[in-house]
Design a protein around this motif. Structure first.
Motif, short mmCIF file in Angstrom:
data_model
loop_
_atom_site.label_atom_id
_atom_site.label_comp_id
_atom_site.label_asym_id
_atom_site.label_seq_id
_atom_site.Cartn_x
_atom_site.Cartn_y
_atom_site.Cartn_z
N ARG A 32 0.77 -1.12 0.04
CA ARG A 32 0.02 0.01 -0.03
C ARG A 32 0.92 1.16 0.00
O ARG A 32 0.51 2.12 -0.72
CB ARG A 32 -0.90 -0.05 1.36
CG ARG A 32 -1.69 1.22 1.11
CD ARG A 32 -2.66 1.21 2.40
NE ARG A 32 -3.78 2.20 2.36
CZ ARG A 32 -3.93 3.30 2.91
NH1 ARG A 32 -2.61 3.57 3.86
NH2 ARG A 32 -4.60 4.09 3.04
N GLU A 76 2.01 1.74 -3.20
CA GLU A 76 0.86 2.12 -4.21
C GLU A 76 0.98 0.98 -5.53
O GLU A 76 1.14 1.44 -6.51
CB GLU A 76 0.82 3.47 -4.64
CG GLU A 76 0.75 4.42 -3.81
CD GLU A 76 0.54 5.99 -4.14
OE1 GLU A 76 -0.47 6.10 -4.83
OE2 GLU A 76 1.30 6.65 -3.91
N ASN A 89 -0.27 -2.65 -7.67
CA ASN A 89 -1.09 -3.14 -8.02
C ASN A 89 -1.10 -4.65 -7.65
O ASN A 89 -0.33 -4.94 -6.81
CB ASN A 89 -1.49 -3.12 -9.53
CG ASN A 89 -0.18 -3.76 -10.24
OD1 ASN A 89 0.57 -4.79 -9.90
ND2 ASN A 89 -0.01 -3.40 -11.45
N MET A 138 0.14 8.93 1.96
CA MET A 138 0.31 7.65 1.96
C MET A 138 1.27 7.06 3.16
O MET A 138 1.12 6.01 3.82
CB MET A 138 0.76 7.07 0.65
CG MET A 138 0.43 5.49 0.38
SD MET A 138 -1.35 5.09 0.58
CE MET A 138 -2.07 5.83 -0.93
N THR A 147 -0.22 5.08 6.30
CA THR A 147 0.22 3.65 6.48
C THR A 147 1.22 3.45 7.92
O THR A 147 1.20 2.57 8.45
CB THR A 147 1.29 3.15 5.13
OG1 THR A 147 0.75 3.27 4.04
CG2 THR A 147 1.93 1.91 5.41
N ASP A 177 -8.98 6.59 2.34
CA ASP A 177 -8.51 6.90 0.90
C ASP A 177 -7.82 5.81 0.13
O ASP A 177 -6.78 5.70 0.50
CB ASP A 177 -7.96 8.25 0.79
CG ASP A 177 -8.81 9.24 1.04
OD1 ASP A 177 -10.35 9.08 1.52
OD2 ASP A 177 -8.47 10.43 1.32
N ASP A 178 -8.38 5.40 -0.89
CA ASP A 178 -7.64 4.41 -1.92
C ASP A 178 -7.18 3.21 -1.10
O ASP A 178 -6.20 2.62 -1.46
CB ASP A 178 -6.36 5.04 -2.58
CG ASP A 178 -6.78 6.28 -3.42
OD1 ASP A 178 -7.83 6.22 -4.03
OD2 ASP A 178 -6.06 7.51 -3.23
N CYS A 179 -7.98 2.71 -0.09
CA CYS A 179 -7.56 1.69 0.53
C CYS A 179 -8.15 0.37 -0.13
O CYS A 179 -9.33 0.17 -0.33
CB CYS A 179 -8.05 1.74 2.07
SG CYS A 179 -7.45 0.44 3.13
N PRO A 180 -7.19 -0.51 -0.37
CA PRO A 180 -7.88 -1.84 -0.90
C PRO A 180 -8.84 -2.53 -0.10
O PRO A 180 -8.61 -2.52 1.33
CB PRO A 180 -6.36 -2.67 -1.08
CG PRO A 180 -5.28 -1.81 -1.05
CD PRO A 180 -5.67 -0.74 -0.16
N GLN A 231 -8.63 -2.58 4.05
CA GLN A 231 -9.86 -1.94 4.89
C GLN A 231 -10.64 -3.12 5.68
O GLN A 231 -11.27 -2.68 6.85
CB GLN A 231 -10.85 -1.33 3.72
CG GLN A 231 -12.00 -0.58 4.63
CD GLN A 231 -12.88 0.28 3.64
OE1 GLN A 231 -12.22 1.12 2.73
NE2 GLN A 231 -14.08 0.37 3.62
#
Length: 504
Positions: A125, A128, A130, A238, A242, A278-281, A285
């Motif tokens: 995370r 960032e 994939n 981030m 984190t 925000d933008d948390c997989p 989450q």
């Protein structure tokens, strides 16, 4: 009694004083409101209230104004009228026992974690990555664990990526652990370079943070207020989020089950809470939600601070028993939705009227408050005037900060970095030995024919992975055992729940 005075009711009630009861302090909470409405004051009042009860506190100082908790308040022209309005006659200015922390080591003691402790999930995370790249990182962490290669700082991970990028090594890794493509490794290396450039290298290393140093009391029995300087860290959202997730994970993993106590063991304040989600997989989450739901039984209270109460997921909001809602301005459709959502979370009070309307009419220093009462029953929402903290609200001077740091009980432990043998040193030795061995064969400076043959790379790989490495592996395991005997690292199973839950 173990309670914290939050404010005075402005309704015609029989109980004008509004308290947060410490025995329900581990039931979590939310402080929300628009910028400039008084969230910082409410947070400070809570934090120093817990400290007076002997509860250690951790909070992030995003704007630099929470550092004033280390100094006593001054009875000035603004404070006196507010005390008169509240009817407070016994106000006693006092400083709080504070320890300053800073990931960058400038405004407080350095905060460090090891790459191993962070784990592949949170590290992915942070970078960032994939899903495919995250899977490769998972394989590399597993590889390092299996071979006793400690990943302490970024150069360790960088060395592992470089080693794995070798064609023969990558082929062997792929055969035993799963596909590791050069494209994915290159992408991770680029992300790692970005993290390094953003100052992330300052966070990873040793000595790593010992949670026991967050859970201290001073000589008088007051809980230490741990303040993380985050005014620069927040520019790297981030890294900020984190780090906080890792810290919460470590608390969940390391602390024993204690159930409900008279006072919490630690209270944790998450400022700018929306950054955590925000933008948390989705998988991460769910783990965060699990930790928030279960960490109550470890005696830890978690309080989220944000502008909108809907910045946290519904599952998390459902765990929050203590709420302080400052004013919201319904200028946009999203604001109007946030006002309605906030109003629906409160236990109704017939004396208050329409809660949604009241939220938009609150003045600075006013809030709607609902805390858990006897039996865990929510207090019907009260319109309250928040009491002022006994410490200063605002920034401190460099001299004042230096004085506080010089008195810190943990400065000698963290201020000097340590760099012991880890993956970087081990892999560098292997690379150097491999490079030197062929040249030494005939003294001509040219690799022998065996080194030029297609099977040479496989032989080198077998020296690490194959059946011919028994003696080397025994030695490596022995060294690893010695290194870890008194340490905090160990295998993947020692990581926090957010870092390695998939392997448990």
């Amino acid at each position: 009694m173990n309670e914290i005075l939050l404010g005075k009711s402005q309704l015609q009630t029989t109980a004008p004083d509004i308290y947060l009861h410490a025995r329900y302090g581990n039931r979590h909470g939310m402080i929300a409101g628009a910028t400039g409405t008084g969230k910082t004051v409410s947070l400070t009042v809570m934090a120093e209230g817990f400290s007076r009860l002997g509860v250690p506190v951790f909070l992030a100082d995003v704007k630099g104004d929470l550092a004033g908790m280390s100094q006593a308040a001054v009875l000035g022209d603004k404070l006196k009228p507010r005390l008169d309005k509240l009817g407070i006659t016994n106000f006693a200015p006092s400083a709080n026992p504070v320890v300053f922390w800073d990931i960058y080591g400038k405004l407080g003691h350095p905060v460090r974690a090891t790459v191993t402790e962070m784990g592949p999930t949170l590290f992915a995370r942070l970078l960032e990555l994939n899903d495919v790249q995250s899977g490769v990182l998972e394989i590399l962490f597993k590889l390092a664990d299996d071979h006793g290669w400690l990943l302490l700082d970024l150069k360790d991970l960088r060395a592992l990526l470089t080693w794995a990028s070798d064609k023969d090594n990558a082929k062997t890794i792929s055969a035993q652990y799963g596909l590791v493509s050069p494209t994915s490794i290159a992408a991770i290396q680029r992300s790692l370079l970005t993290l390094d450039s953003a100052g992330g290298d300052a966070f990873f290393g040793e000595p790593a943070l010992d949670l026991a140093d967050f859970m201290r009391q001073d000589m008088s029995g007051r809980g230490i207020v741990n303040i993380l300087a985050a005014d620069q860290l927040i520019l790297r959202p981030m890294l900020y989020s984190t780090f906080l997730l890792w810290l919460l994970s470590e608390l969940f993993e390391k602390l024993p089950e204690v159930g409900d106590l008279d006072v919490p063991k630690l209270v944790f304040f998450f400022d700018e809470a929306h950054l955590l989600f925000d933008d948390c997989p989705p998988t991460l989450q769910k783990r965060v939600e699990q930790v928030v739901r279960l960490i109550r039984s470890k005696g830890v209270g978690v309080y989220f601070c944000s502008q909108n109460p809907d910045d946290a997921p519904d599952v998390v909001l459902g765990q929050l028993g203590n709420r302080v809602q400052h004013a919201l301005r319904a200028f946009t459709p999203r604001d109007q939705k946030a006002v309605r959502s906030a109003a629906e979370t409160f236990a109704p009070n017939p004396l208050l009227g329409n809660v949604a309307d009241v939220i938009t009419q609150l003045g600075v220093g006013e809030a709607l408050v609902s805390t858990l009462q006897d039996g865990g029953v929510p207090l019907p929402v009260e319109r309250a005037l928040i009491v002022p903290p006994t410490s200063r609200i605002g920034a401190i001077t460099d001299a004042e900060r230096a004085t506080i740091r010089s008195r810190s009980p943990v400065g000698g432990k963290y201020d000097t970095a340590v760099d012991r043998e880890s993956a970087y040193e081990i892999l560098s030795q292997r690379t150097n030995a491999t490079a030197a061995s062929p040249v030494a064969g005939d003294g001509t400076g040219t690799a022998p024919a065996a080194a030029q043959s297609p099977g040479w790379g496989k032989a080198v790989s077998d020296a690490v992975f194959g059946t011919n490495r028994r003696q080397g592996m025994i030695e490596a395991l022995a060294k690893s055992a010695v290194r870890n005997a008194g340490g905090r690292l160990g295998s993947a199973l020692m990581r926090g729940v957010l870092g390695s839950l998939l392997r448990k």
